[in-house]
Design an enzyme around this catalytic site. Structure first.
Site, short mmCIF file in Angstrom:
data_model
loop_
_atom_site.label_atom_id
_atom_site.label_comp_id
_atom_site.label_asym_id
_atom_site.label_seq_id
_atom_site.Cartn_x
_atom_site.Cartn_y
_atom_site.Cartn_z
N GLY A 15 0.81 -1.22 0.00
CA GLY A 15 0.00 0.00 0.00
C GLY A 15 0.83 1.26 0.00
N ALA A 16 0.18 2.39 0.32
CA ALA A 16 0.76 3.73 0.13
C ALA A 16 1.22 3.82 -1.33
CB ALA A 16 1.90 4.00 1.11
N HIS A 18 1.98 4.45 -5.21
CA HIS A 18 2.56 5.54 -5.99
C HIS A 18 2.62 5.08 -7.45
CE1 HIS A 18 6.14 3.09 -5.85
NE2 HIS A 18 6.18 3.16 -4.52
N GLY A 20 4.86 3.95 -9.23
CA GLY A 20 5.60 2.70 -9.41
C GLY A 20 4.68 1.50 -9.30
N HIS A 21 3.88 1.49 -8.23
CA HIS A 21 2.90 0.41 -8.07
C HIS A 21 1.91 0.39 -9.25
CE1 HIS A 21 3.75 1.25 -3.62
NE2 HIS A 21 4.06 -0.03 -3.74
N GLY A 131 8.44 -5.58 -8.86
CA GLY A 131 9.28 -4.46 -9.29
C GLY A 131 10.77 -4.78 -9.22
N GLN A 137 14.47 -9.28 -3.87
CA GLN A 137 13.17 -9.87 -3.53
C GLN A 137 12.59 -10.62 -4.74
OE1 GLN A 137 10.01 -7.84 -1.12
NE2 GLN A 137 9.13 -7.43 -3.11
N SER A 169 9.13 5.36 -3.73
CA SER A 169 9.02 4.41 -2.63
C SER A 169 8.00 4.94 -1.64
CB SER A 169 10.37 4.26 -1.93
OG SER A 169 10.20 3.68 -0.66
P1 AMP Z 1 5.88 -2.51 -1.78
O1 AMP Z 1 4.50 -1.95 -1.61
O2 AMP Z 1 6.96 -1.54 -1.49
O3 AMP Z 1 6.04 -3.83 -1.12
O4 AMP Z 1 6.03 -2.79 -3.34
C1 AMP Z 1 5.11 -3.59 -4.04
C2 AMP Z 1 5.67 -3.88 -5.41
O5 AMP Z 1 5.88 -2.65 -6.11
C3 AMP Z 1 7.03 -4.60 -5.36
O6 AMP Z 1 7.06 -5.59 -6.35
C4 AMP Z 1 7.99 -3.47 -5.61
O7 AMP Z 1 9.21 -3.90 -6.18
C5 AMP Z 1 7.21 -2.61 -6.58
N1 AMP Z 1 7.72 -1.24 -6.57
C6 AMP Z 1 8.04 -0.50 -5.48
N2 AMP Z 1 8.56 0.69 -5.86
C7 AMP Z 1 8.58 0.69 -7.21
C8 AMP Z 1 9.02 1.64 -8.19
N3 AMP Z 1 9.55 2.81 -7.86
N4 AMP Z 1 8.87 1.32 -9.50
C9 AMP Z 1 8.33 0.11 -9.86
N5 AMP Z 1 7.90 -0.82 -8.98
C10 AMP Z 1 8.03 -0.54 -7.67
#
Ligand code: AMP
Length: 264
Positions: A15-16, A18, A20-21, A131, A137, A169
């Site tokens: 969550g949170a 952005h 990227g997600h 990502g 990971q 992030s």
């Molecule tokens: P998280 O919520 O941080 O656990 O991330 C969820 C998914 O989004 C993971 O597969 C991350 O690698 C991916 N992710 C996080 N930040 C980015 C980014 N800046 N660009 C692309 N994917 C991202």
């Protein structure tokens, strides 16, 4: 429940959200009929209590973003739904687990695989979108899929960055304006290394990168390394690996940031 003939694309997140997600959601939409996103701040992968407590949880905004992005299903379980009170999980991930992120965050990848396995069991996706931002990971999940013979394809999606280069992030909101400026040295160092990669040795590049990272006050570099894209072993010279990635982790103030750049 599997819907007949419908390909399910899955984007696991904490969550949170952005852009990227959302780029992962977009990719999943392009390749599947149904897109599922999970939002679950998984306690078993956190190695610092304050990080877990302070992790942002803007669920209303997240839901709106997912709706606008055309995500079909949001899975947002409680901790009690995902975990029994006493649960054991131990999977032999080999040497990959002990390196870099694993060394600085002991037990982190056991927690990651524990939750991702459960999420895969619930969602039963055809493809999961992950990502490159969390490159180790990605490799760890790939390893688990191979070990457990899970019927899931994995797609690694590129890192989305702010205009000034900072990797997006959910933790960036913890950065003060000054820390955010400092944090830019991370992506700048990676860009510098990528540009000079054809002309310099692995050792020379690593030395210069570490110097550059440490040129800022208020940054504590945990690691910077040029590693093999499959094993994440340190690369000694350019010819010894088919693929090379520069990976970095650093603390800026209290915020821990990671980033990487594929070089070859
Ligand atoms: P998280 O919520 O941080 O656990 O991330 C969820 C998914 O989004 C993971 O597969 C991350 O690698 C991916 N992710 C996080 N930040 C980015 C980014 N800046 N660009 C692309 N994917 C991202």
């Amino acid at each position: 429940m599997k819907l007949k003939g419908m390909k399910i694309g899955f984007v696991p997140t904490m969550g949170a959200l952005h852009p990227g997600h959302l780029s992962l959601i977009k990719k999943a939409k392009e390749q599947n009929q149904l897109v599922v996103c999970s939002i679950f701040v998984n306690p078993t992968q956190f190695t610092e209590k304050s990080d877990l407590t302070n992790y942002p949880r803007p669920i209303i905004e997240d839901t709106q973003l997912l709706e606008s992005a055309g995500c079909n299903v949001l899975f947002h379980p409680s901790t009690e739904e995902m975990y029994e009170s006493k649960e054991e999980w131990n999977i032999d991930l080999g040497e990959l687990e002990e390196k870099w992120e694993g060394a600085f965050r002991q037990g982190h990848f056991q927690g990651v695989t524990q939750i991702v396995k459960k999420l895969f069991d619930v969602v039963q996706p055809d493809t999961a979108y992950l990502g490159q931002k969390d490159y180790q990971q990605f490799l760890i999940i790939k390893k688990m899929v191979q070990l457990l013979k899970l019927p899931v394809k994995l797609v690694c999606c590129p890192i989305m960055r702010e205009n000034d280069g900072l990797a997006m992030s959910s933790r960036n909101i913890h950065l003060s304006p000054q820390e955010r400026q400092t944090a830019l040295i991370i992506s700048r160092t990676l860009a510098f290394v990528k540009e000079l990669f054809p002309f310099k040795s692995v050792e020379g590049l690593t030395k210069e990168a570490v110097l550059l990272l440490n040129s800022k006050e208020d940054i504590k570099v945990e690691y910077f390394a040029l590693v093999d894209t499959e094993t994440m072993e340190l690369v000694k010279d350019k010819k010894s690996s088919k693929g090379i990635i520069a990976c970095v982790a650093a603390r800026v103030g209290k915020t821990r940031l990671i980033d990487n750049e594929i070089l070859a």
